[in-house]
Design a protein around this motif. Sequence first.
Motif, PDB file in Angstrom:
ATOM      1  N   ALA A  89      -8.433 -27.906  27.493  1.00 57.52           N
ATOM      2  CA  ALA A  89      -7.344 -27.309  26.729  1.00 57.52           C
ATOM      3  C   ALA A  89      -7.809 -26.008  26.109  1.00 57.52           C
ATOM      4  CB  ALA A  89      -6.862 -28.276  25.653  1.00 57.52           C
ATOM      5  N   ASP A  90      -6.837 -25.276  25.575  1.00 57.54           N
ATOM      6  CA  ASP A  90      -7.124 -24.094  24.779  1.00 57.54           C
ATOM      7  C   ASP A  90      -7.386 -24.578  23.357  1.00 57.54           C
ATOM      8  OD1 ASP A  90      -6.668 -21.869  22.956  1.00 57.54           O
ATOM      9  OD2 ASP A  90      -5.872 -20.774  24.674  1.00 57.54           O
ATOM     10  N   PRO A  91      -8.601 -24.495  22.868  1.00 58.89           N
ATOM     11  CA  PRO A  91      -8.923 -25.096  21.569  1.00 58.89           C
ATOM     12  C   PRO A  91      -8.129 -24.482  20.417  1.00 58.89           C
ATOM     13  CG  PRO A  91     -10.737 -23.739  22.358  1.00 58.89           C
ATOM     14  CD  PRO A  91      -9.781 -23.865  23.492  1.00 58.89           C
ATOM     15  N   GLY A  92      -7.862 -23.155  20.466  1.00 59.70           N
ATOM     16  CA  GLY A  92      -7.123 -22.523  19.389  1.00 59.70           C
ATOM     17  C   GLY A  92      -5.692 -23.033  19.294  1.00 59.70           C
ATOM     18  N   LEU A  93      -4.994 -23.082  20.456  1.00 64.37           N
ATOM     19  CA  LEU A  93      -3.612 -23.569  20.451  1.00 64.37           C
ATOM     20  C   LEU A  93      -3.551 -25.055  20.123  1.00 64.37           C
ATOM     21  CD1 LEU A  93      -2.058 -21.730  23.527  1.00 64.37           C
ATOM     22  CD2 LEU A  93      -1.683 -21.254  21.114  1.00 64.37           C
ATOM     23  N   LEU A  94      -4.495 -25.814  20.655  1.00 66.71           N
ATOM     24  CA  LEU A  94      -4.500 -27.247  20.386  1.00 66.71           C
ATOM     25  C   LEU A  94      -4.751 -27.517  18.903  1.00 66.71           C
ATOM     26  CD1 LEU A  94      -4.213 -30.018  21.608  1.00 66.71           C
ATOM     27  CD2 LEU A  94      -6.655 -29.981  22.189  1.00 66.71           C
ATOM     28  N   ALA A  95      -5.639 -26.747  18.289  1.00 71.19           N
ATOM     29  CA  ALA A  95      -5.899 -26.910  16.858  1.00 71.19           C
ATOM     30  C   ALA A  95      -4.647 -26.585  16.048  1.00 71.19           C
ATOM     31  CB  ALA A  95      -7.052 -26.002  16.431  1.00 71.19           C
ATOM     32  N   ARG A  96      -3.904 -25.569  16.470  1.00 76.21           N
ATOM     33  CA  ARG A  96      -2.664 -25.226  15.760  1.00 76.21           C
ATOM     34  C   ARG A  96      -1.660 -26.361  15.873  1.00 76.21           C
ATOM     35  NH1 ARG A  96       0.300 -21.083  13.663  1.00 76.21           N
ATOM     36  NH2 ARG A  96       2.557 -21.162  14.043  1.00 76.21           N
ATOM     37  N   ALA A  97      -1.539 -26.950  17.063  1.00 75.29           N
ATOM     38  CA  ALA A  97      -0.584 -28.041  17.253  1.00 75.29           C
ATOM     39  C   ALA A  97      -0.948 -29.237  16.374  1.00 75.29           C
ATOM     40  CB  ALA A  97      -0.541 -28.448  18.723  1.00 75.29           C
ATOM     41  N   ILE A  98      -2.216 -29.609  16.350  1.00 72.72           N
ATOM     42  CA  ILE A  98      -2.640 -30.754  15.537  1.00 72.72           C
ATOM     43  C   ILE A  98      -2.457 -30.443  14.050  1.00 72.72           C
ATOM     44  CG2 ILE A  98      -4.610 -32.204  14.927  1.00 72.72           C
ATOM     45  CD1 ILE A  98      -5.623 -31.703  17.822  1.00 72.72           C
ATOM     46  N   THR A  99      -2.753 -29.205  13.667  1.00 74.83           N
ATOM     47  CA  THR A  99      -2.534 -28.803  12.275  1.00 74.83           C
ATOM     48  C   THR A  99      -1.071 -28.967  11.889  1.00 74.83           C
ATOM     49  OG1 THR A  99      -4.358 -27.217  12.366  1.00 74.83           O
ATOM     50  CG2 THR A  99      -2.707 -26.899  10.640  1.00 74.83           C
ATOM     51  N   ASN A 100      -0.168 -28.558  12.777  1.00 74.40           N
ATOM     52  CA  ASN A 100       1.262 -28.697  12.501  1.00 74.40           C
ATOM     53  C   ASN A 100       1.653 -30.157  12.323  1.00 74.40           C
ATOM     54  OD1 ASN A 100       1.462 -25.966  12.694  1.00 74.40           O
ATOM     55  ND2 ASN A 100       2.735 -25.927  14.533  1.00 74.40           N
ATOM     56  N   LEU A 101       1.105 -31.038  13.189  1.00 77.35           N
ATOM     57  CA  LEU A 101       1.439 -32.452  13.081  1.00 77.35           C
ATOM     58  C   LEU A 101       0.954 -33.037  11.760  1.00 77.35           C
ATOM     59  CD1 LEU A 101       0.729 -33.901  16.666  1.00 77.35           C
ATOM     60  CD2 LEU A 101       2.944 -33.611  15.547  1.00 77.35           C
ATOM     61  N   VAL A 102      -0.301 -32.746  11.421  1.00 74.45           N
ATOM     62  CA  VAL A 102      -0.870 -33.302  10.185  1.00 74.45           C
ATOM     63  C   VAL A 102      -0.163 -32.704   8.970  1.00 74.45           C
ATOM     64  CG1 VAL A 102      -2.962 -33.499   8.793  1.00 74.45           C
ATOM     65  CG2 VAL A 102      -3.090 -33.739  11.292  1.00 74.45           C
ATOM     66  N   ASP A 103       0.052 -31.390   8.981  1.00 76.20           N
ATOM     67  CA  ASP A 103       0.711 -30.740   7.854  1.00 76.20           C
ATOM     68  C   ASP A 103       2.135 -31.257   7.695  1.00 76.20           C
ATOM     69  OD1 ASP A 103       0.624 -28.592   5.804  1.00 76.20           O
ATOM     70  OD2 ASP A 103       2.244 -27.754   7.024  1.00 76.20           O
ATOM     71  N   ASN A 104       2.800 -31.523   8.823  1.00 74.78           N
ATOM     72  CA  ASN A 104       4.158 -32.070   8.788  1.00 74.78           C
ATOM     73  C   ASN A 104       4.160 -33.448   8.131  1.00 74.78           C
ATOM     74  OD1 ASN A 104       7.083 -32.050   9.976  1.00 74.78           O
ATOM     75  ND2 ASN A 104       6.224 -34.004  10.635  1.00 74.78           N
ATOM     76  N   ALA A 105       3.184 -34.292   8.492  1.00 77.01           N
ATOM     77  CA  ALA A 105       3.108 -35.639   7.921  1.00 77.01           C
ATOM     78  C   ALA A 105       2.780 -35.594   6.434  1.00 77.01           C
ATOM     79  CB  ALA A 105       2.064 -36.460   8.676  1.00 77.01           C
ATOM     80  N   THR A 126       6.051 -40.763  -4.463  1.00 71.28           N
ATOM     81  CA  THR A 126       4.780 -41.362  -4.017  1.00 71.28           C
ATOM     82  C   THR A 126       3.985 -40.343  -3.226  1.00 71.28           C
ATOM     83  OG1 THR A 126       5.702 -42.209  -1.944  1.00 71.28           O
ATOM     84  CG2 THR A 126       5.874 -43.618  -3.886  1.00 71.28           C
ATOM     85  N   GLY A 127       2.665 -40.539  -3.170  1.00 78.10           N
ATOM     86  CA  GLY A 127       1.821 -39.669  -2.376  1.00 78.10           C
ATOM     87  C   GLY A 127       1.874 -40.041  -0.901  1.00 78.10           C
ATOM     88  N   ALA A 128       1.618 -39.055  -0.052  1.00 79.14           N
ATOM     89  CA  ALA A 128       1.661 -39.299   1.389  1.00 79.14           C
ATOM     90  C   ALA A 128       0.432 -40.064   1.842  1.00 79.14           C
ATOM     91  CB  ALA A 128       1.756 -37.981   2.139  1.00 79.14           C
ATOM     92  N   VAL A 129       0.654 -40.973   2.775  1.00 77.54           N
ATOM     93  CA  VAL A 129      -0.425 -41.701   3.423  1.00 77.54           C
ATOM     94  C   VAL A 129      -0.291 -41.450   4.924  1.00 77.54           C
ATOM     95  CG1 VAL A 129      -1.499 -43.930   3.856  1.00 77.54           C
ATOM     96  CG2 VAL A 129      -0.454 -43.448   1.617  1.00 77.54           C
TER      97      VAL A 129
END
Length: 420
Positions: free
Chosen positions: A315-331, A340-343
Amino acid sequence: MNAPATGSAAARLRRLRWMLTAVVTTANMVGLIGFAWYLIANDAEQGVATVDAELHRVTTGVSRLVAFDGAVDFGLVNPDELNDDCPQFAIMPGGAPAFRSHLSRRACVTMDTSVLSGLAAASVSAADTVTGYQRDAAGDLVRVRVEPLYSSDQTAIGAIVAVAGLGEQQGAHTRLVWFVVGSLVVLVGVLGAAAHVLSGRIIRPSADALGQQEVLLAETAHDLRTPVAALRSLAEGAQANPAQAPALVPRVVGLAARMGGIIDGLLVRARLAAGVERLAIQPVWLDQLVTTVIDETPAHGARVTVVAAPTMVHADPGLLARAITNLVDNAIKYGHQPGTGAVVHVTVAGGTVTVADHGPGIDAAYAAETFDRFTSTGGSSGLGLSIVRWVAQAHGGRLSVYNADEGGAIFELSLPVSGS
């Protein structure tokens, strides 16, 4: 001064497509009309040539049967099959030394004898064969051939007038005309439809590029709206209270960095989608990348757990890192109940990154729209997820979302696993 272009770029592209269709269809139609005109004219000429050949056969055959030894003798004409067949004929003096005219026994068309006599006189006077059109007694068009009869000293002693009706040839010609015209209409329609499809394919790259440009502009505007508003608020606060300016500088720097990251990410996506750049594909340990991303993502009081098994993907590590960041930040932002705090639980195994939260989940009625631009359904940020989905598709993977039985949303980013 040139008038400004009216309508959107997409509307102009649609008009261009119709224009291309019209131009190609018109060119094809002109060519087909010319070809049809040639076919029709050639068929008409061939029909006349066929009739003339029959008339020539009659006049030539009859002239060989007429005997002249001081007087015209029809003894060989009467029993011949030409005398009982079509085309019909008449042997007339036409102003030459008079003899009794002879008419073939079968009247295929009804002709006035005075007309036949006039034709014979014209041929005898000119001492040449005469061909042309006449009208029969019913007013229908007929074809005639008049051939002089000569004595042994080459003196015109009369003429053979052969007459043929054109009904059969005209009927066949009319059927051909209708067939050609009908075929022309069908072909023009088919070629017009083909031209429309072809023109659509021709302008599709331009339409795709325009669509990508519009998406880029829309996503840039949407993604930058919040940090720009925050940056303006900070600037106004610093302007109103200069003493607080030094304390606001770190926040301004952070917002500027965030805006730069947004712009960089969207530009990279646009350039990759347009084919200007290629994905920087390389072997990536997915578990290590996810762990690094989570360590660098601000938790904002959320509790994030990670369970990761070693997994390598290309994979492209930069784009993949952005995608995972979006998922985690979204959660972290949306995956919690009010007050309540997020879990957040992140799992990495078999090329799949699973991010689960304990928020309100995804409304089933809007689940299909969750990945579209600007859609937000309580537990998701549509813009960030649309980028995640694009990254997944660019790598041959997919992004799935569903609700957990115990509550909360689960997002799965699946990528093809590298072979060992």
